[in-house]
Scaffold this motif. Structure first.
Motif, short mmCIF file in Angstrom:
data_model
loop_
_atom_site.label_atom_id
_atom_site.label_comp_id
_atom_site.label_asym_id
_atom_site.label_seq_id
_atom_site.Cartn_x
_atom_site.Cartn_y
_atom_site.Cartn_z
N PRO A 147 1.06 -6.06 -3.25
CA PRO A 147 2.53 -6.14 -3.35
C PRO A 147 3.12 -6.67 -2.04
O PRO A 147 2.76 -6.20 -0.95
N LEU A 148 4.01 -7.64 -2.16
CA LEU A 148 4.65 -8.24 -0.99
C LEU A 148 6.16 -8.08 -1.08
O LEU A 148 6.72 -8.05 -2.18
N GLU A 149 6.81 -7.99 0.08
CA GLU A 149 8.26 -7.88 0.10
C GLU A 149 8.89 -9.13 -0.52
O GLU A 149 8.35 -10.24 -0.40
N PRO A 150 10.03 -8.98 -1.19
CA PRO A 150 10.69 -10.14 -1.81
C PRO A 150 10.95 -11.29 -0.83
O PRO A 150 10.76 -12.45 -1.20
N ASP A 151 11.37 -10.96 0.40
CA ASP A 151 11.62 -12.02 1.38
C ASP A 151 10.36 -12.82 1.67
O ASP A 151 10.41 -14.05 1.81
N LEU A 152 9.23 -12.13 1.79
CA LEU A 152 7.97 -12.81 2.10
C LEU A 152 7.51 -13.66 0.92
O LEU A 152 7.00 -14.77 1.11
N GLN A 153 7.69 -13.16 -0.29
CA GLN A 153 7.36 -13.96 -1.47
C GLN A 153 8.20 -15.23 -1.53
O GLN A 153 7.69 -16.32 -1.82
N THR A 154 9.49 -15.09 -1.24
CA THR A 154 10.38 -16.25 -1.25
C THR A 154 9.97 -17.25 -0.18
O THR A 154 9.95 -18.46 -0.41
N LEU A 155 9.62 -16.75 1.02
CA LEU A 155 9.19 -17.63 2.10
C LEU A 155 7.97 -18.45 1.69
O LEU A 155 7.94 -19.67 1.85
N VAL A 156 6.96 -17.78 1.14
CA VAL A 156 5.74 -18.48 0.74
C VAL A 156 6.03 -19.50 -0.35
O VAL A 156 5.53 -20.63 -0.32
N PHE A 157 6.86 -19.13 -1.32
CA PHE A 157 7.18 -20.05 -2.40
C PHE A 157 7.88 -21.30 -1.86
O PHE A 157 7.55 -22.43 -2.23
N ARG A 158 8.86 -21.11 -0.97
CA ARG A 158 9.61 -22.25 -0.42
C ARG A 158 8.71 -23.15 0.43
O ARG A 158 8.84 -24.38 0.40
N LEU A 159 7.81 -22.55 1.19
CA LEU A 159 6.87 -23.35 2.00
C LEU A 159 5.96 -24.18 1.09
O LEU A 159 5.74 -25.37 1.34
N ALA A 160 5.42 -23.54 0.05
CA ALA A 160 4.56 -24.28 -0.89
C ALA A 160 5.34 -25.37 -1.60
O ALA A 160 4.83 -26.49 -1.79
N GLN A 161 6.57 -25.08 -1.99
CA GLN A 161 7.41 -26.05 -2.67
C GLN A 161 7.67 -27.27 -1.78
O GLN A 161 7.53 -28.42 -2.22
N GLU A 162 8.00 -27.03 -0.51
CA GLU A 162 8.28 -28.14 0.42
C GLU A 162 7.01 -28.93 0.71
O GLU A 162 7.02 -30.16 0.75
N ALA A 163 5.89 -28.22 0.91
CA ALA A 163 4.63 -28.90 1.20
C ALA A 163 4.20 -29.79 0.04
O ALA A 163 3.78 -30.95 0.23
N LEU A 164 4.29 -29.28 -1.19
CA LEU A 164 3.89 -30.08 -2.36
C LEU A 164 4.85 -31.24 -2.58
O LEU A 164 4.44 -32.32 -3.01
N ALA A 165 6.13 -31.02 -2.30
CA ALA A 165 7.10 -32.12 -2.42
C ALA A 165 6.74 -33.24 -1.44
O ALA A 165 6.83 -34.44 -1.78
N ASN A 166 6.31 -32.88 -0.23
CA ASN A 166 5.89 -33.88 0.74
C ASN A 166 4.64 -34.62 0.27
O ASN A 166 4.50 -35.83 0.49
N VAL A 167 3.73 -33.89 -0.36
CA VAL A 167 2.53 -34.53 -0.91
C VAL A 167 2.92 -35.58 -1.95
O VAL A 167 2.41 -36.70 -1.94
N LEU A 168 3.84 -35.22 -2.83
CA LEU A 168 4.27 -36.14 -3.88
C LEU A 168 4.99 -37.35 -3.30
O LEU A 168 4.81 -38.48 -3.76
#
Length: 255
Positions: A147-168
């Motif tokens: 279980p992870l804090e909501p803020d940490l989950q959001t951080l990881v999701f946004r980082l992955a989203q930005e990184a994959l957008a850069n890949v595309l």
């Protein structure tokens, strides 16, 4: 001579005390800056959540109602006005596309799955969404996370989203792997792609000049949570990694 030595020792002790006080103030200021930055991050996400809800419940519902009215009008006219059929079909198709775009924008602003089902489900959704929009195979490795804090989950999701957008946008890759691991009080997010790579030093300098906000924004967000972001790129692909201490655990960042 003894008096001079004592005076020197007293002066050194005073300087040490002043130095310790200065370090404590700097550390306190850094903690306050991080706290304020995280608060801004939460406000931003809350605004995203509000806009996503308004798009879904407001514009989305209006477009759905319009779609039903156009369909009803088409059925009522039947074959009596064949001259209107092409315009009705075009209007209905435009409405359907607008509804799909609205729903997609709502999910990208703040995917409901992140709040309802958590990080793993949100990353799976992100991989399907981005992978279907381009010829990119995205693999998610984020199973059995604690279980992870909501803020940490959001951080990881946004980082992955930005990184994959850069890949595309930039990588010209055919596959990407997103890995999330938790070990020894640290959360480690790694995004790798098989693109031809790029000049890391030039990319970092571009980010420092403010010409590109993607990488700089990611580094700033990670720093707000006391973490580090690293980037490697070469002929074997590009690898970006974020390491963040988990709040309440004694995780120590690698040197």
């Amino acid at each position: 001579m003894s008096g001079k030595t004592e005076d020197l020792a007293s002066t050194l002790e005073t300087l040490r005390g002043d130095y310790r006080t200065l370090v404590e103030r700097l550390e306190a200021n850094e903690r306050e800056f991080q706290r304020l930055g995280r608060a801004v991050f939460r406000v931003e996400e809350e605004e995203r959540r509000r806009l996503a809800r308004e798009l879904h419940d407001g514009l989305g519902q209006n477009l759905t109602a319009l779609k039903h009215r156009l369909s009803l009008l088409a059925s009522q006219l039947g074959d009596t006005r064949p001259d209107l059929q092409p315009d009705l079909d075009a209007s209905l198709a435009l409405c359907v596309q607008g509804l799909a775009d609205t729903r997609e924008l709502s999910r990208l602003l703040r995917p409901q799955v992140l709040d309802d089902l958590g990080l793993e489900a949100a990353l799976d959704w992100l991989a399907r969404t981005l992978g279907n929009s381009a010829s990119l195979a995205i693999q998610i490795r984020a199973h059995e996370l604690p279980p992870l804090e909501p803020d940490l989950q959001t951080l990881v999701f946004r980082l992955a989203q930005e990184a994959l957008a850069n890949v595309l946008r930039h990588a010209g890759a055919s596959q990407a792997i997103v890995s999330v691991r938790v070990r020894a009080g640290l959360l480690r997010l790694t995004v790798w792609d098989d693109g031809p790579g790029f000049d890391v030093a030039a990319a970092l300098e571009k980010s420092r000049r403010g010409d590109s906000t993607g990488l700089g924004g990611m580094k700033d967000r990670v720093a707000l949570y006391g973490g580090r972001l690293s980037l490697e790129s070469g002929k074997d692909g590009t690898r970006i990694e974020a390491v963040v201490p988990i709040p309440g655990e004694a995780g120590i960042l690698p040197a």
